[in-house]
Design an enzyme around this catalytic site. Structure first.
Site, PDB file in Angstrom:
ATOM      1  N   LYS A  89     -38.600   1.688  37.752  1.00  0.00           N
ATOM      2  CA  LYS A  89     -38.435   1.082  35.978  1.00  0.00           C
ATOM      3  C   LYS A  89     -37.388  -0.006  36.231  1.00  0.00           C
ATOM      4  CE  LYS A  89     -38.763   6.069  34.248  1.00  0.00           C
ATOM      5  NZ  LYS A  89     -39.895   5.799  33.471  1.00  0.00           N
TER       6      LYS A  89
ATOM      7  N   LYS B  26     -42.189  13.186  45.120  1.00  0.00           N
ATOM      8  CA  LYS B  26     -41.321  14.218  44.850  1.00  0.00           C
ATOM      9  C   LYS B  26     -42.100  15.458  44.258  1.00  0.00           C
ATOM     10  CE  LYS B  26     -39.288  14.808  40.574  1.00  0.00           C
ATOM     11  NZ  LYS B  26     -40.210  15.333  39.518  1.00  0.00           N
TER      12      LYS B  26
ATOM     13  N   HIS C  65     -34.306  12.186  39.377  1.00  0.00           N
ATOM     14  CA  HIS C  65     -34.047  10.959  38.275  1.00  0.00           C
ATOM     15  C   HIS C  65     -32.876  10.882  37.776  1.00  0.00           C
ATOM     16  CE1 HIS C  65     -38.217  11.208  38.996  1.00  0.00           C
ATOM     17  NE2 HIS C  65     -38.726  12.081  38.074  1.00  0.00           N
TER      18      HIS C  65
HETATM   19  C1  BG6 Z   1     -41.663  13.579  36.590  1.00  0.00           C
HETATM   20  C2  BG6 Z   1     -41.285  14.930  36.034  1.00  0.00           C
HETATM   21  O1  BG6 Z   1     -41.193  13.379  37.998  1.00  0.00           O
HETATM   22  O2  BG6 Z   1     -40.893  12.891  35.773  1.00  0.00           O
HETATM   23  C3  BG6 Z   1     -41.989  15.288  34.810  1.00  0.00           C
HETATM   24  O3  BG6 Z   1     -41.991  15.660  36.945  1.00  0.00           O
HETATM   25  C4  BG6 Z   1     -41.352  14.265  33.832  1.00  0.00           C
HETATM   26  O4  BG6 Z   1     -41.710  16.435  34.291  1.00  0.00           O
HETATM   27  C5  BG6 Z   1     -41.691  12.857  34.215  1.00  0.00           C
HETATM   28  O5  BG6 Z   1     -41.828  14.514  32.688  1.00  0.00           O
HETATM   29  C6  BG6 Z   1     -40.613  12.010  33.309  1.00  0.00           C
HETATM   30  O6  BG6 Z   1     -40.765  10.347  33.584  1.00  0.00           O
HETATM   31  P1  BG6 Z   1     -41.026   9.333  32.707  1.00  0.00           P
HETATM   32  O7  BG6 Z   1     -41.372   8.088  33.474  1.00  0.00           O
HETATM   33  O8  BG6 Z   1     -42.418   9.795  31.737  1.00  0.00           O
HETATM   34  O9  BG6 Z   1     -39.770   9.338  31.995  1.00  0.00           O
END
Ligand code: BG6
Length: 519
Positions: free
Chosen positions: A208, A174, A266
């Site tokens: 996850k 992404k 996400h």
């Molecule tokens: C990424 C974003 O895709 O996901 C980041 O670009 C963000 O900005 C991250 O911090 C969060 O992922 P995780 O796994 O740390 O919750």
């Protein structure tokens, strides 16, 4: 196909993936050293890779193969001693790392130079002769502007063509596009070169364990589903709060912002897992079709409605867990008069039979008081007739919270009688923590995704329509913001976001769950 039972198994049950060559474009970049190598290392410890597995790193940085191995060995060692991040090892198991390091190759080349691909094709052909297989996965760990180019160049030299001797798969990181039109254009471009079944669009939230488990909890248990609808649920809150700021990613982030960075991908994965209908099976397309359907049902607000249902904030100075934070606008590579949001809150409605009238509130932000990703389901209040004329007070609505990170689990809040002669109500929590029941292997989340791609299971990857549905649902917010004259609201670092986000809830008679340490 990923069956729910297989998804619950611990890694000991993992069969080694078929032999293959993993070609990583962007091999000298951050993702390769921070996530892909730790994930391969963990897979090597689990014996989940075939002895004929190999990696070829491709990048414009001039390096010999020995340099490449030494560079990654050093970075793995730094991750172990430095701590933090997604890689949780406390010591490097040299046997497992040596297994990977011995299989690392490197090719220096520019992504837009056809010569790079001719040399790569030569390498893969030679390797196919030696190993007897031609399986290859091309992993695009590059800046997004190269996605289309790399795939077209692969196509031009015939590297995307599958034969009976080998599969050819392409993993795309992404962000996939920056809005609906650019995502559609990129899909058209890459689908000219490869079939949908060869394309693995990543959303690392799907790697996850607890995100995958939402489906198991919902569909493997009898007591959730009967309550899982507009008759019993008042609203849903989805939160992804981070304590980190933009760190070294100012250049990328300042042109992206929280809405594009987190929501169509996400946050919508969490929403889809929570709200989707049960698929007919755990077949990849059955699951992905249900997810696309529910995101397609997200109401497209008019520009005025989008404005009313959107809050954008930017972190100001403050302190997070005792650490002073500078304002976002003073971060490296960020414009000092930046109007980019580091926090966004939205109210969404899902226009389908199950969810009619049930608001879904979403919030995500950086530099906040706590790191917490969770989905809270607030049930409708029980009839209060019994308690209305008593000192007991009215019962609070029941609440169920799926905690995704940092401490995975599920909790259920309900009313109980406080001991004593009179009837008084107290709120209690029933708490399930994954770590109390399952000893999970350390994981960055990328292990599952790499392994699934190697075995050809696309369930946890985004199909073209999933990506487009996500962008299409956020497009009204992007459009209304592009036309708005007002700026982002500042919020204090280490707090819970801008005040307007609270108003988004209070005007509906609701409130966010608190975001304070210990809550
Ligand atoms: C990424 C974003 O895709 O996901 C980041 O670009 C963000 O900005 C991250 O911090 C969060 O992922 P995780 O796994 O740390 O919750």
């Amino acid at each position: 196909m990923k069956s729910p039972v297989a998804a619950c198994h611990l890694p000991d049950d993992t069969e080694p993936a078929p032999p293959s060559t993993l070609v990583i474009f962007g091999a000298s970049g951050d993702l390769t050293k921070r996530l892909l190598m730790p994930a391969l290392y963990n897979l090597s410890r689990e014996k989940a890779l075939d002895t004929a597995f190999e990696v070829i790193g491709v990048d414009h940085v001039e390096r010999s193969e020995d340099d490449f191995r030494a560079y990654l060995t050093n970075s793995m060692q730094a991750l172990v001693t430095g701590g933090g991040g997604e890689f949780e090892a406390t010591a490097l198991d040299m046997e497992a790392w040596g297994w990977i390091a011995g299989r690392l190759g490197y090719l220096t080349g520019d992504f837009d130079n056809p010569e790079t691909y001719h040399r790569l094709a030569g390498r893969l052909e030679k390797r196919a002769k030696e190993s007897g297989h031609a399986n290859a996965v091309f992993y695009l760990a590059t800046a997004p502007r190269f996605f289309g180019t790399v795939i077209e160049q692969l196509g031009a030299v015939g590297l995307s063509r599958e034969t009976e001797h080998g599969f050819r798969r392409i993993v795309i990181e992404k962000p996939f596009g920056t809005d609906l039109a650019s995502a559609e254009a990129l899909n058209r471009r890459i689908l000219n070169v490869a079939g949908e079944s060869q394309l693995y669009r990543i959303d690392h939230f799907l790697g996850k364990e607890t995100v995958q488990n939402i489906m198991v909890l919902r569909f493997a248990n009898g007591f959730f589903e009967p309550l899982w609808n507009r008759d019993h649920i008042d609203h849903v809150q989805i939160t992804a709060a981070e304590t980190v700021g933009v760190e070294q990613r100012g250049r990328f982030y300042d042109t992206t912002g929280a809405l594009r960075d987190m929501v169509p991908n996400h946050m919508f994965q969490l929403l889809a897992m929570t709200a989707m209908e049960a698929p007919n099976s755990f077949d990849a397309d059955a699951v992905r079709s249900e997810k696309a359907k529910v995101i397609e049902a997200v109401r497209r607000w008019s520009p005025e409605e989008a404005m009313e249902n959107l809050v954008r904030g930017q972190y100001d100075a403050g302190s997070v867990r005792g650490r002073p934070m500078r304002p976002y606008a003073q971060e490296p590579d960020v414009s000092p008069d930046s109007n980019t949001e580091t926090y966004v809150a939205l109210k969404l409605m899902i226009d389908n039979w199950r969810w009619a009238g049930v608001p879904f509130y979403i919030r995500t932000g950086k530099s906040m008081a706590v790191r917490r990703t969770e989905i809270a389901i607030q049930f409708k209040q029980a009839p209060s007739i019994l308690f209305r004329d008593t000192p007991a007070g009215l019962p609070d609505p029941n609440l169920m919270v799926f905690r995704i990170q940092p401490s995975e689990g599920v909790s259920l809040r309900f009313a109980a009688k406080v001991p004593g002669r009179t009837v008084r109500l107290g709120e209690v929590d029933m708490d399930f923590r994954y770590s109390d029941y399952f000893a999970a292997e350390p994981s960055t989340g990328y292990e599952t995704l790499i392994y699934d791609c190697l075995i050809g299971d696309p369930t946890l990857f985004q199909r073209a329509d999933n990506i487009q549905a996500g962008w299409s649902a956020v497009q009204p917010f992007l459009d209304c913001w592009a036309q708005a004259s007002d700026g982002v609201q500042l919020y204090e670092s280490g707090g819970s976001g801008p005040l307007a986000a609270d108003t988004l809830m209070t005007r509906d008679g609701r409130a966010w769950l608190p975001l304070r340490p210990g809550t």
